[in-house]
Scaffold this motif. Structure first.
Motif, PDB file in Angstrom:
ATOM      1  N   ARG A  66       2.444 -10.693  -7.265  1.00 54.39           N
ATOM      2  CA  ARG A  66       2.006 -10.885  -6.054  1.00 54.39           C
ATOM      3  C   ARG A  66       2.336  -9.724  -5.302  1.00 54.39           C
ATOM      4  NH1 ARG A  66       1.372 -16.564  -3.048  1.00 54.39           N
ATOM      5  NH2 ARG A  66      -0.033 -15.147  -1.845  1.00 54.39           N
ATOM      6  N   GLN A  67       3.500  -9.207  -5.041  1.00 58.06           N
ATOM      7  CA  GLN A  67       4.237  -8.180  -4.267  1.00 58.06           C
ATOM      8  C   GLN A  67       3.435  -6.970  -4.987  1.00 58.06           C
ATOM      9  OE1 GLN A  67       8.222  -8.911  -3.716  1.00 58.06           O
ATOM     10  NE2 GLN A  67       7.953  -9.915  -1.729  1.00 58.06           N
ATOM     11  N   SER A  68       3.998  -6.891  -6.468  1.00 60.54           N
ATOM     12  CA  SER A  68       3.351  -5.618  -7.020  1.00 60.54           C
ATOM     13  C   SER A  68       1.691  -5.460  -7.019  1.00 60.54           C
ATOM     14  CB  SER A  68       3.940  -5.584  -8.421  1.00 60.54           C
ATOM     15  OG  SER A  68       3.271  -6.886  -9.065  1.00 60.54           O
ATOM     16  N   LYS A  99      -0.095  -6.359  -4.563  1.00 61.69           N
ATOM     17  CA  LYS A  99      -0.456  -5.927  -3.102  1.00 61.69           C
ATOM     18  C   LYS A  99      -0.109  -4.324  -2.720  1.00 61.69           C
ATOM     19  CE  LYS A  99       0.447 -10.245  -0.335  1.00 61.69           C
ATOM     20  NZ  LYS A  99       1.317 -10.870   0.651  1.00 61.69           N
ATOM     21  N   SER A 100       1.216  -4.002  -3.536  1.00 61.23           N
ATOM     22  CA  SER A 100       1.616  -2.714  -3.371  1.00 61.23           C
ATOM     23  C   SER A 100       0.528  -1.536  -4.175  1.00 61.23           C
ATOM     24  CB  SER A 100       2.938  -2.324  -3.731  1.00 61.23           C
ATOM     25  OG  SER A 100       2.990  -2.657  -5.284  1.00 61.23           O
ATOM     26  N   ALA A 101       0.041  -2.122  -5.172  1.00 63.15           N
ATOM     27  CA  ALA A 101      -1.128  -1.381  -5.987  1.00 63.15           C
ATOM     28  C   ALA A 101      -2.446  -1.218  -5.363  1.00 63.15           C
ATOM     29  CB  ALA A 101      -1.347  -2.163  -7.413  1.00 63.15           C
ATOM     30  N   THR A 102      -2.823  -1.912  -4.393  1.00 61.52           N
ATOM     31  CA  THR A 102      -4.053  -1.852  -3.730  1.00 61.52           C
ATOM     32  C   THR A 102      -3.968  -0.923  -2.489  1.00 61.52           C
ATOM     33  OG1 THR A 102      -3.680  -3.738  -2.250  1.00 61.52           O
ATOM     34  CG2 THR A 102      -4.927  -4.010  -4.348  1.00 61.52           C
TER      35      THR A 102
END
Length: 34
Positions: free
Chosen positions: A27-29, A31-34
């Motif tokens: 989920r963190q990855s 989030k950072s992708a958007t």
């Protein structure tokens, strides 16, 4: 996935912790992708 010295319940708990950690990391990855 057999850990020496752990009974079945402890192994299930360990698997659960690993799964939760993997989901949180994913989920963190995302989030950072958007």
């Amino acid at each position: 996935f057999i850990l020496n010295g752990l009974n079945t319940a402890d192994q299930l708990v360990a698997k659960g912790v690993i799964i939760v950690a993997a989901v949180l990391l994913q989920r963190q990855s995302l989030k950072s992708a958007t």
